[in-house]
Write a protein that holds these residues in place. Structure first.
Motif, PDB file in Angstrom:
ATOM      1  N   TYR A  89       0.836  -1.195   0.000  1.00  0.00           N
ATOM      2  CA  TYR A  89       0.000   0.000   0.000  1.00  0.00           C
ATOM      3  C   TYR A  89       0.872   1.248   0.000  1.00  0.00           C
ATOM      4  O   TYR A  89       1.750   1.407   0.848  1.00  0.00           O
ATOM      5  N   LEU A  90       0.579   2.106  -0.938  1.00  0.00           N
ATOM      6  CA  LEU A  90       1.378   3.317  -1.112  1.00  0.00           C
ATOM      7  C   LEU A  90       0.503   4.554  -0.971  1.00  0.00           C
ATOM      8  O   LEU A  90      -0.604   4.606  -1.508  1.00  0.00           O
ATOM      9  N   CYS A  91       1.027   5.522  -0.271  1.00  0.00           N
ATOM     10  CA  CYS A  91       0.377   6.829  -0.157  1.00  0.00           C
ATOM     11  C   CYS A  91       1.186   7.810  -1.001  1.00  0.00           C
ATOM     12  O   CYS A  91       2.419   7.712  -1.066  1.00  0.00           O
ATOM     13  N   ALA A  92       0.507   8.723  -1.659  1.00  0.00           N
ATOM     14  CA  ALA A  92       1.199   9.710  -2.479  1.00  0.00           C
ATOM     15  C   ALA A  92       0.535  11.070  -2.327  1.00  0.00           C
ATOM     16  O   ALA A  92      -0.625  11.176  -1.925  1.00  0.00           O
ATOM     17  N   TRP A  93       1.289  12.128  -2.659  1.00  0.00           N
ATOM     18  CA  TRP A  93       0.724  13.465  -2.619  1.00  0.00           C
ATOM     19  C   TRP A  93       1.162  14.233  -3.861  1.00  0.00           C
ATOM     20  O   TRP A  93       2.173  13.945  -4.496  1.00  0.00           O
ATOM     21  N   THR A  94       0.360  15.225  -4.174  1.00  0.00           N
ATOM     22  CA  THR A  94       0.734  16.172  -5.208  1.00  0.00           C
ATOM     23  C   THR A  94       0.155  17.523  -4.819  1.00  0.00           C
ATOM     24  O   THR A  94      -0.789  17.596  -4.036  1.00  0.00           O
ATOM     25  N   SER A  95       0.759  18.582  -5.326  1.00  0.00           N
ATOM     26  CA  SER A  95       0.253  19.901  -4.962  1.00  0.00           C
ATOM     27  C   SER A  95      -1.099  20.111  -5.623  1.00  0.00           C
ATOM     28  O   SER A  95      -1.281  19.819  -6.797  1.00  0.00           O
ATOM     29  N   GLY A  96      -2.057  20.605  -4.891  1.00  0.00           N
ATOM     30  CA  GLY A  96      -3.394  20.771  -5.419  1.00  0.00           C
ATOM     31  C   GLY A  96      -3.940  22.127  -5.066  1.00  0.00           C
ATOM     32  O   GLY A  96      -3.286  22.893  -4.392  1.00  0.00           O
ATOM     33  N   PRO A  97      -5.118  22.488  -5.448  1.00  0.00           N
ATOM     34  CA  PRO A  97      -6.036  21.710  -6.272  1.00  0.00           C
ATOM     35  C   PRO A  97      -5.744  21.892  -7.761  1.00  0.00           C
ATOM     36  O   PRO A  97      -4.851  22.632  -8.122  1.00  0.00           O
ATOM     37  N   TRP A  98      -6.530  21.261  -8.588  1.00  0.00           N
ATOM     38  CA  TRP A  98      -6.394  21.317 -10.044  1.00  0.00           C
ATOM     39  C   TRP A  98      -4.978  20.948 -10.477  1.00  0.00           C
ATOM     40  O   TRP A  98      -4.440  21.453 -11.430  1.00  0.00           O
ATOM     41  N   SER A  99      -4.391  20.044  -9.709  1.00  0.00           N
ATOM     42  CA  SER A  99      -2.982  19.763  -9.937  1.00  0.00           C
ATOM     43  C   SER A  99      -2.752  18.847 -11.119  1.00  0.00           C
ATOM     44  O   SER A  99      -3.485  17.894 -11.329  1.00  0.00           O
ATOM     45  N   TYR A 100      -1.751  19.127 -11.879  1.00  0.00           N
ATOM     46  CA  TYR A 100      -1.304  18.199 -12.904  1.00  0.00           C
ATOM     47  C   TYR A 100       0.168  17.864 -12.733  1.00  0.00           C
ATOM     48  O   TYR A 100       0.818  17.407 -13.636  1.00  0.00           O
ATOM     49  N   ASN A 101       0.654  18.101 -11.542  1.00  0.00           N
ATOM     50  CA  ASN A 101       2.069  17.839 -11.281  1.00  0.00           C
ATOM     51  C   ASN A 101       2.327  16.383 -10.912  1.00  0.00           C
ATOM     52  O   ASN A 101       1.410  15.608 -10.688  1.00  0.00           O
ATOM     53  N   GLU A 102       3.596  16.072 -10.831  1.00  0.00           N
ATOM     54  CA  GLU A 102       3.999  14.719 -10.487  1.00  0.00           C
ATOM     55  C   GLU A 102       3.575  14.377  -9.055  1.00  0.00           C
ATOM     56  O   GLU A 102       3.467  15.247  -8.195  1.00  0.00           O
ATOM     57  N   GLN A 103       3.358  13.077  -8.823  1.00  0.00           N
ATOM     58  CA  GLN A 103       3.016  12.585  -7.492  1.00  0.00           C
ATOM     59  C   GLN A 103       4.282  12.088  -6.802  1.00  0.00           C
ATOM     60  O   GLN A 103       5.162  11.522  -7.435  1.00  0.00           O
ATOM     61  N   PHE A 104       4.328  12.298  -5.498  1.00  0.00           N
ATOM     62  CA  PHE A 104       5.457  11.839  -4.699  1.00  0.00           C
ATOM     63  C   PHE A 104       4.959  10.803  -3.705  1.00  0.00           C
ATOM     64  O   PHE A 104       3.937  11.009  -3.046  1.00  0.00           O
ATOM     65  N   PHE A 105       5.712   9.728  -3.599  1.00  0.00           N
ATOM     66  CA  PHE A 105       5.237   8.567  -2.858  1.00  0.00           C
ATOM     67  C   PHE A 105       5.938   8.398  -1.511  1.00  0.00           C
ATOM     68  O   PHE A 105       7.105   8.776  -1.344  1.00  0.00           O
ATOM     69  N   GLY A 106       5.206   7.794  -0.586  1.00  0.00           N
ATOM     70  CA  GLY A 106       5.775   7.394   0.681  1.00  0.00           C
ATOM     71  C   GLY A 106       6.486   6.059   0.542  1.00  0.00           C
ATOM     72  O   GLY A 106       6.515   5.461  -0.537  1.00  0.00           O
ATOM     73  N   PRO A 107       7.048   5.556   1.667  1.00  0.00           N
ATOM     74  CA  PRO A 107       7.829   4.318   1.629  1.00  0.00           C
ATOM     75  C   PRO A 107       6.986   3.057   1.499  1.00  0.00           C
ATOM     76  O   PRO A 107       7.522   1.996   1.180  1.00  0.00           O
ATOM     77  N   GLY A 108       5.678   3.159   1.743  1.00  0.00           N
ATOM     78  CA  GLY A 108       4.807   2.005   1.569  1.00  0.00           C
ATOM     79  C   GLY A 108       4.619   1.176   2.821  1.00  0.00           C
ATOM     80  O   GLY A 108       5.425   1.228   3.763  1.00  0.00           O
ATOM     81  N   THR A 109       3.520   0.407   2.830  1.00  0.00           N
ATOM     82  CA  THR A 109       3.224  -0.557   3.895  1.00  0.00           C
ATOM     83  C   THR A 109       2.970  -1.910   3.247  1.00  0.00           C
ATOM     84  O   THR A 109       2.101  -2.038   2.381  1.00  0.00           O
ATOM     85  N   ARG A 110       3.731  -2.903   3.693  1.00  0.00           N
ATOM     86  CA  ARG A 110       3.526  -4.266   3.179  1.00  0.00           C
ATOM     87  C   ARG A 110       2.518  -4.959   4.088  1.00  0.00           C
ATOM     88  O   ARG A 110       2.792  -5.187   5.265  1.00  0.00           O
ATOM     89  N   LEU A 111       1.328  -5.267   3.570  1.00  0.00           N
ATOM     90  CA  LEU A 111       0.268  -5.908   4.346  1.00  0.00           C
ATOM     91  C   LEU A 111       0.113  -7.357   3.900  1.00  0.00           C
ATOM     92  O   LEU A 111      -0.062  -7.639   2.709  1.00  0.00           O
ATOM     93  N   THR A 112       0.201  -8.260   4.865  1.00  0.00           N
ATOM     94  CA  THR A 112      -0.043  -9.670   4.617  1.00  0.00           C
ATOM     95  C   THR A 112      -1.229 -10.106   5.452  1.00  0.00           C
ATOM     96  O   THR A 112      -1.205  -9.949   6.684  1.00  0.00           O
ATOM     97  N   VAL A 113      -2.259 -10.620   4.788  1.00  0.00           N
ATOM     98  CA  VAL A 113      -3.443 -11.113   5.485  1.00  0.00           C
ATOM     99  C   VAL A 113      -3.411 -12.639   5.446  1.00  0.00           C
ATOM    100  O   VAL A 113      -3.310 -13.237   4.372  1.00  0.00           O
ATOM    101  N   LEU A 114      -3.458 -13.254   6.633  1.00  0.00           N
ATOM    102  CA  LEU A 114      -3.338 -14.707   6.715  1.00  0.00           C
ATOM    103  C   LEU A 114      -4.655 -15.369   7.110  1.00  0.00           C
ATOM    104  O   LEU A 114      -5.461 -14.742   7.826  1.00  0.00           O
TER     105      LEU A 114
END
Lengths: 114, 114
Positions: A89-114
């Motif tokens: 799972y990745l979270c990302a942000w971009t400058s807004g509103p009406w943004s068309y800029n690049e997205q920048f991502f966080g380090p992520g969360t590895r989720l395992t469901v057993l």
């Protein structure tokens, strides 16, 4: 400079248990925020995005939900996890509103469901 | 239907052996094309944005180019540390809920052998 944090980094949960993943952004205001899921060897699937506090748009019907209680905080939740919820799972942000800029991502969360 | 296709799925090169990765797209009006690098277990790292056909961007051993139908990521004299998955994403001229969505390719896994 802007930074984006996600936690936890890894999570192992049993089927049917609840989920809460958190994402926070520093160094910017009023960003657009995104939750993605990435399956092994596949592209990014957009789950939710938000253009402001309390504003959530869902891309895929599922047992997940998202909330944005503060300007720079984005939370992904589930009441009951399914095996199919496993992934990166990745979270990302971009400058807004009406943004068309690049997205920048966080380090992520590895989720395992057993 | 808007679509992004990356090829090849995987590419193995010897150190110093130059090559190119391809990202072909069909969208109803291109607003921007983005290249990212993703290391295993980490979030994607932004590399380039291209906005119009004929545009080129360079960063160290990487050079991205754009035509009306595809983009190439050229890697010159690669080193083992260039090994990663390279993702391409396209932003179409379609505004949904105050946000321009990204359409993601599945990525090319690049392996550089010493």
């Amino acid at each position: 400079s802007q930074t984006i944090h996600q936690w936890p980094a890894t999570l192992v949960q049993p089927v049917g248990s609840p989920l809460s993943l958190e994402c926070t952004v520093e160094g910017t205001s009023n960003p657009n925020l995104y939750w993605y899921r990435q399956a092994a060897g596949r592209g990014l699937q957009l789950l939710f995005y938000s253009v402001g506090i309390g504003q959530i748009s869902s891309e895929v019907p599922q047992n997940l939900s998202a909330s944005r209680p503060q300007d720079r905080q984005f939370i992904l939740s589930s009441k009951k996890l399914l095996l199919s919820d496993s992934g990166f799972y990745l979270c990302a942000w971009t400058s807004g509103p009406w943004s068309y800029n690049e997205q920048f991502f966080g380090p992520g969360t590895r989720l395992t469901v057993l | 239907e808007d679509q992004v296709t990356q090829s090849p799925e995987a590419l193995r090169l010897q150190e110093g052996e130059s090559s190119s990765l391809n990202c072909s797209y069909t969208v109803s009006g291109l607003r921007g094309l983005f290249w990212y690098r993703q290391d295993p277990g980490k979030g994607p790292e932004f590399l380039f944005t291209l906005y119009s056909a004929g545009e080129e961007k360079e960063k160290e051993r990487l050079k991205a180019t754009l035509t009306k139908k595809e983009s190439f990521l050229h890697i010159t004299a690669p080193k083992p540390e260039d090994s990663a998955t390279y993702l391409c994403a396209v932003q179409a001229m379609v505004l949904m809920d105050s946000n321009y969505q990204l359409i993601w390719g599945a990525g090319t896994k690049l392996i550089i052998k010493p």
